[in-house]
Scaffold this motif. Sequence first.
Motif, PDB file in Angstrom:
ATOM      1  N   GLU A 118      77.295  36.391 -34.024  1.00  0.00           N
ATOM      2  CA  GLU A 118      76.993  37.622 -33.275  1.00  0.00           C
ATOM      3  C   GLU A 118      75.487  37.883 -33.227  1.00  0.00           C
ATOM      4  O   GLU A 118      74.936  38.206 -32.182  1.00  0.00           O
ATOM      5  CB  GLU A 118      77.715  38.827 -33.898  1.00  0.00           C
ATOM      6  CG  GLU A 118      79.146  38.982 -33.432  1.00  0.00           C
ATOM      7  CD  GLU A 118      79.273  39.003 -31.914  1.00  0.00           C
ATOM      8  OE1 GLU A 118      78.393  39.565 -31.233  1.00  0.00           O
ATOM      9  OE2 GLU A 118      80.249  38.415 -31.406  1.00  0.00           O
ATOM     10  N   ASP A 119      74.826  37.731 -34.378  1.00  0.00           N
ATOM     11  CA  ASP A 119      73.363  37.949 -34.406  1.00  0.00           C
ATOM     12  C   ASP A 119      72.670  36.959 -33.485  1.00  0.00           C
ATOM     13  O   ASP A 119      71.720  37.285 -32.778  1.00  0.00           O
ATOM     14  CB  ASP A 119      72.811  37.759 -35.834  1.00  0.00           C
ATOM     15  CG  ASP A 119      73.189  38.923 -36.718  1.00  0.00           C
ATOM     16  OD1 ASP A 119      73.791  39.885 -36.205  1.00  0.00           O
ATOM     17  OD2 ASP A 119      72.902  38.864 -37.933  1.00  0.00           O
ATOM     18  N   PHE A 120      73.170  35.747 -33.515  1.00  0.00           N
ATOM     19  CA  PHE A 120      72.595  34.700 -32.655  1.00  0.00           C
ATOM     20  C   PHE A 120      72.752  35.092 -31.177  1.00  0.00           C
ATOM     21  O   PHE A 120      71.828  34.940 -30.377  1.00  0.00           O
ATOM     22  CB  PHE A 120      73.306  33.378 -32.961  1.00  0.00           C
ATOM     23  CG  PHE A 120      73.000  32.277 -32.002  1.00  0.00           C
ATOM     24  CD1 PHE A 120      71.870  31.489 -32.170  1.00  0.00           C
ATOM     25  CD2 PHE A 120      73.833  32.014 -30.913  1.00  0.00           C
ATOM     26  CE1 PHE A 120      71.585  30.460 -31.281  1.00  0.00           C
ATOM     27  CE2 PHE A 120      73.558  31.001 -30.026  1.00  0.00           C
ATOM     28  CZ  PHE A 120      72.428  30.227 -30.204  1.00  0.00           C
ATOM     29  N   CYS A 121      73.937  35.621 -30.814  1.00  0.00           N
ATOM     30  CA  CYS A 121      74.178  36.021 -29.413  1.00  0.00           C
ATOM     31  C   CYS A 121      73.200  37.127 -29.010  1.00  0.00           C
ATOM     32  O   CYS A 121      72.671  37.120 -27.888  1.00  0.00           O
ATOM     33  CB  CYS A 121      75.609  36.534 -29.225  1.00  0.00           C
ATOM     34  SG  CYS A 121      76.831  35.236 -29.247  1.00  0.00           S
ATOM     35  N   ALA A 122      72.966  38.051 -29.929  1.00  0.00           N
ATOM     36  CA  ALA A 122      72.038  39.152 -29.610  1.00  0.00           C
ATOM     37  C   ALA A 122      70.642  38.576 -29.343  1.00  0.00           C
ATOM     38  O   ALA A 122      69.956  38.991 -28.395  1.00  0.00           O
ATOM     39  CB  ALA A 122      72.014  40.150 -30.765  1.00  0.00           C
TER      40      ALA A 122
ATOM     41  N   ASP B 115      67.296  24.370 -24.485  1.00  0.00           N
ATOM     42  CA  ASP B 115      67.962  23.165 -24.975  1.00  0.00           C
ATOM     43  C   ASP B 115      69.058  23.611 -25.942  1.00  0.00           C
ATOM     44  O   ASP B 115      68.787  24.121 -27.031  1.00  0.00           O
ATOM     45  CB  ASP B 115      66.949  22.260 -25.679  1.00  0.00           C
ATOM     46  CG  ASP B 115      67.598  21.005 -26.234  1.00  0.00           C
ATOM     47  OD1 ASP B 115      68.829  20.861 -26.124  1.00  0.00           O
ATOM     48  OD2 ASP B 115      66.865  20.154 -26.780  1.00  0.00           O
ATOM     49  N   VAL B 116      70.296  23.402 -25.504  1.00  0.00           N
ATOM     50  CA  VAL B 116      71.436  23.877 -26.275  1.00  0.00           C
ATOM     51  C   VAL B 116      71.543  23.151 -27.622  1.00  0.00           C
ATOM     52  O   VAL B 116      72.033  23.709 -28.603  1.00  0.00           O
ATOM     53  CB  VAL B 116      72.716  23.702 -25.414  1.00  0.00           C
ATOM     54  CG1 VAL B 116      73.955  23.761 -26.244  1.00  0.00           C
ATOM     55  CG2 VAL B 116      72.744  24.755 -24.329  1.00  0.00           C
ATOM     56  N   LEU B 117      71.063  21.908 -27.691  1.00  0.00           N
ATOM     57  CA  LEU B 117      71.100  21.202 -28.976  1.00  0.00           C
ATOM     58  C   LEU B 117      70.242  21.950 -29.998  1.00  0.00           C
ATOM     59  O   LEU B 117      70.674  22.197 -31.121  1.00  0.00           O
ATOM     60  CB  LEU B 117      70.607  19.754 -28.823  1.00  0.00           C
ATOM     61  CG  LEU B 117      70.534  18.977 -30.144  1.00  0.00           C
ATOM     62  CD1 LEU B 117      71.925  18.805 -30.761  1.00  0.00           C
ATOM     63  CD2 LEU B 117      69.893  17.601 -29.942  1.00  0.00           C
ATOM     64  N   LYS B 118      69.038  22.349 -29.562  1.00  0.00           N
ATOM     65  CA  LYS B 118      68.160  23.086 -30.490  1.00  0.00           C
ATOM     66  C   LYS B 118      68.817  24.403 -30.899  1.00  0.00           C
ATOM     67  O   LYS B 118      68.771  24.790 -32.060  1.00  0.00           O
ATOM     68  CB  LYS B 118      66.823  23.389 -29.815  1.00  0.00           C
ATOM     69  CG  LYS B 118      65.903  22.203 -29.771  1.00  0.00           C
ATOM     70  CD  LYS B 118      64.450  22.667 -29.669  1.00  0.00           C
ATOM     71  CE  LYS B 118      63.544  21.457 -29.567  1.00  0.00           C
ATOM     72  NZ  LYS B 118      62.758  21.432 -28.344  1.00  0.00           N
ATOM     73  N   LEU B 119      69.420  25.070 -29.921  1.00  0.00           N
ATOM     74  CA  LEU B 119      70.058  26.353 -30.237  1.00  0.00           C
ATOM     75  C   LEU B 119      71.180  26.168 -31.266  1.00  0.00           C
ATOM     76  O   LEU B 119      71.322  26.944 -32.207  1.00  0.00           O
ATOM     77  CB  LEU B 119      70.628  27.009 -28.976  1.00  0.00           C
ATOM     78  CG  LEU B 119      69.640  27.481 -27.916  1.00  0.00           C
ATOM     79  CD1 LEU B 119      70.389  28.059 -26.721  1.00  0.00           C
ATOM     80  CD2 LEU B 119      68.692  28.535 -28.494  1.00  0.00           C
ATOM     81  N   MET B 120      71.981  25.117 -31.058  1.00  0.00           N
ATOM     82  CA  MET B 120      73.117  24.895 -31.969  1.00  0.00           C
ATOM     83  C   MET B 120      72.640  24.477 -33.361  1.00  0.00           C
ATOM     84  O   MET B 120      73.231  24.835 -34.366  1.00  0.00           O
ATOM     85  CB  MET B 120      74.090  23.865 -31.397  1.00  0.00           C
ATOM     86  CG  MET B 120      74.825  24.320 -30.146  1.00  0.00           C
ATOM     87  SD  MET B 120      75.745  25.854 -30.382  1.00  0.00           S
ATOM     88  CE  MET B 120      74.718  27.023 -29.549  1.00  0.00           C
ATOM     89  N   MET B 121      71.537  23.699 -33.408  1.00  0.00           N
ATOM     90  CA  MET B 121      70.973  23.324 -34.714  1.00  0.00           C
ATOM     91  C   MET B 121      70.578  24.597 -35.462  1.00  0.00           C
ATOM     92  O   MET B 121      70.824  24.739 -36.648  1.00  0.00           O
ATOM     93  CB  MET B 121      69.718  22.450 -34.546  1.00  0.00           C
ATOM     94  CG  MET B 121      70.003  21.060 -34.084  1.00  0.00           C
ATOM     95  SD  MET B 121      70.515  20.003 -35.441  1.00  0.00           S
ATOM     96  CE  MET B 121      70.676  18.454 -34.572  1.00  0.00           C
ATOM     97  N   HIS B 122      69.948  25.486 -34.713  1.00  0.00           N
ATOM     98  CA  HIS B 122      69.484  26.738 -35.316  1.00  0.00           C
ATOM     99  C   HIS B 122      70.683  27.556 -35.825  1.00  0.00           C
ATOM    100  O   HIS B 122      70.690  28.040 -36.955  1.00  0.00           O
ATOM    101  CB  HIS B 122      68.689  27.498 -34.251  1.00  0.00           C
ATOM    102  CG  HIS B 122      68.267  28.854 -34.677  1.00  0.00           C
ATOM    103  ND1 HIS B 122      67.354  29.059 -35.691  1.00  0.00           N
ATOM    104  CD2 HIS B 122      68.643  30.082 -34.255  1.00  0.00           C
ATOM    105  CE1 HIS B 122      67.193  30.362 -35.860  1.00  0.00           C
ATOM    106  NE2 HIS B 122      67.958  30.993 -35.010  1.00  0.00           N
ATOM    107  N   LEU B 123      71.701  27.666 -34.989  1.00  0.00           N
ATOM    108  CA  LEU B 123      72.858  28.498 -35.364  1.00  0.00           C
ATOM    109  C   LEU B 123      73.626  27.910 -36.566  1.00  0.00           C
ATOM    110  O   LEU B 123      73.932  28.613 -37.527  1.00  0.00           O
ATOM    111  CB  LEU B 123      73.791  28.653 -34.152  1.00  0.00           C
ATOM    112  CG  LEU B 123      75.115  29.371 -34.407  1.00  0.00           C
ATOM    113  CD1 LEU B 123      74.898  30.762 -35.006  1.00  0.00           C
ATOM    114  CD2 LEU B 123      75.918  29.503 -33.105  1.00  0.00           C
TER     115      LEU B 123
END
Length: 459
Positions: A124-128, A141-149
């Motif tokens: 949820e925090d990530f979505c915000a 880059d969705v890969l970077k986002l997913m690594m972060h999450l």
Amino acid sequence: MPASKILPQVPVWRSLYRVNKIADNPIPFMSDATKKLGDIYEAYIGPRKVVIVSNPDYIQHILQKNNKNYHKSKVVKELLGSQLGQGLLTIDGDYWLKQRRLIQPGFYKQRLAELIGIMTNETEDFCAELDLQIAQNPEADVLKLMMHLTFRIVNKALFSTGLQKEQLKRVDYIVTNLQKYVITMARQPYLYPWLKLTGKIKFYESLRRETDDIVYGIIKERREQKSGYNDLLDMLINSRYEDTGEGMNDKQLRDESMILIVAGHETSANALAWALYLISQRPDVEQKLLQEAEAVLGNRTPTFEDLPNLQYTRQVIQETMRLYPPAWIIDRMALEDDEIDGYKIPKDKVILLFIYGTHHSPKYWSNPETFNPDRFAKENMKDLPNYAYFPFGGGPRLCIGNNFALFEMQIVLATLLRRFTFSLQPNHVIDLQPLVTLRPRYGVKMNIAQRVGAVAKPV
Ligand code: HEM
């Protein structure tokens, strides 16, 4: 006694001819050889002549039936071990069993149920944050986002107080660099003198010391506080060996924590990035996912009880990991001479279990290159042989985090898709980059937008 069969061989010149290509991406070479020679053969990968296996029966023999004869290869133990430490992933034999028994209870389903809140809150925090980010720039880059999450999730599950934002970034950077080093050394060990000369080895050592300082710092703080955080680190600190009644020392805690951080975020991040890419190519699959999320969750965040009902979401994840298994290969070394279906496997032989190859084999999968989550509907799974699908490995060394990962990925996918739309940027190239995990080489560059009529913020 039947005469032993001769292992098919890839001629050495073929490996030499493609040496740079193999170092960069061995999958096409191994897949070609599998097509030509079958599901067990020998070939040079870098300087080592190894056996490559994609036959489910042989894999079951190595991982399960005769697992005591197969330890991790030196590459995993020495290279990965020197960077990550001596923890579950990099140890063998009695010490591994002792550690596995100690740590396993932390991953029982009822324990994981307590971590679901962390997964949903972090998502949820990530979505915000993503809302703010795409308002500035919808391209990411969705890969970077997913690594972060996934890094955030495993960080909170392990150290509920969490690494601070800057530390999180640093550890993320360090882990990526150490992985590059391990892969270079595994595929091109002759580069070592060059890396030493150019100061790279010193650089990698300094990175390792930096993570040590961070993780030891957290352990020290936690030991001093002694209060219950109910996270994985508490579990690690409070668990006791059956024989001595003692707990783990700081070095053991550091090593196991590092292994959980690394093993626990890259793999899931890759799977999620691949899943978002595949879904973006298939509006029909996306619609089914949305319908399921709507029917099961309505306007709520997912709970532990919802997970079995997010069945199609799970199938999409399973099918993603068939096409793009995050751990695309497992390696082992024979401790003693063995024989598999008449093939002699000599002591010390390194064997690569080619998960990617099995998962793409037309012997077990019709239209293996097609993304079809319905394959994993219960009624379609009946005839699948054991070990034709094994993204989490198998036998006693089955991934300890398999349920953690599946729950996490269900929650992340169901939450993200209800809030956002993801479309692949035109002309973005998707290619394989098999490092320790199977990454999309150029990332997954997408345009992200808020979904019209999205659940604003589930309650
Ligand atoms: C999609 C996600 C994941 C995939 C595909 C995956 C895959 C694997 C595979 C194939 C192995 C077996 C390696 C071998 O036999 O040599 C393994 C082991 C392991 N995994 Fe995972 N993993 C995932 C997520 C996780 C998570 C979330 C954690 C922890 C939070 C984790 C922790 C471990 C550990 C500690 C081991 C070593 C277990 C042992 O040898 O006793 N993994 N994983």
